[in-house]
Structures are given as C-alpha cells and as structure tokens.
Design a protein around this motif. Structure first.
Motif: not given
Length: 79
Positions: A43-55
C-alpha cells in the motif's frame, strides 16, 4: 541470529510495517521476513507513513507464504 517471519493476509500494510520496524530496530541481529496468505501490492500509504517515521520500505515487495515453506523460523508473528 534469530529468524522471524511476520505473517498476515495481504502482506500490504501491517506486516510490511512490522518488518520495517523490526529491521530498523534490530539491525543485523535478526533476519526479518514478511509474507501473506493472499498477497497484494504494498500500500503506497504504508510507505508514506513509514517514511514519515524515518523508515524506508519503498523497496519492499509483497510475498506469498508458500515461498518460505522450506525456511526454519525462530518466531512467526501473525498480524
């Protein structure tokens, strides 16, 4: 080294996030995999959320559990 499989249905969100966090926090101390019984695209939102946490999980792919039938895991975590 411990080997961990994180298992869910789609391998598109929860298990991808758990894999990302485990890899991020455990580093080289643990081999971490994730898979699903009916995998879908990450899910592209999963990638965005993780990127916002630095992962960064942008290169992760969804996997089917059948690919790991011959692998011995120390832990299997279901989400």
């Amino acid at each position: 080294m411990k080997r961990v499989l994180i298992l869910c249905t789609g391998n598109s969100c929860r298990s991808q996030m758990a894999e990302g966090w485990m890899r991020h926090l455990a580093g080289d101390r643990t081999e971490v995999y994730s898979a699903g019984t009916h995998p879908e695209s990450v899910n592209p939102y999963t990638i965005k959320v993780m990127q916002s946490s630095g992962v960064d999980i942008s290169n992760y792919n969804s996997n089917i559990i059948d690919d790991y039938l011959d692998v011995t895991f120390d832990f299997i975590i279901t989400v």
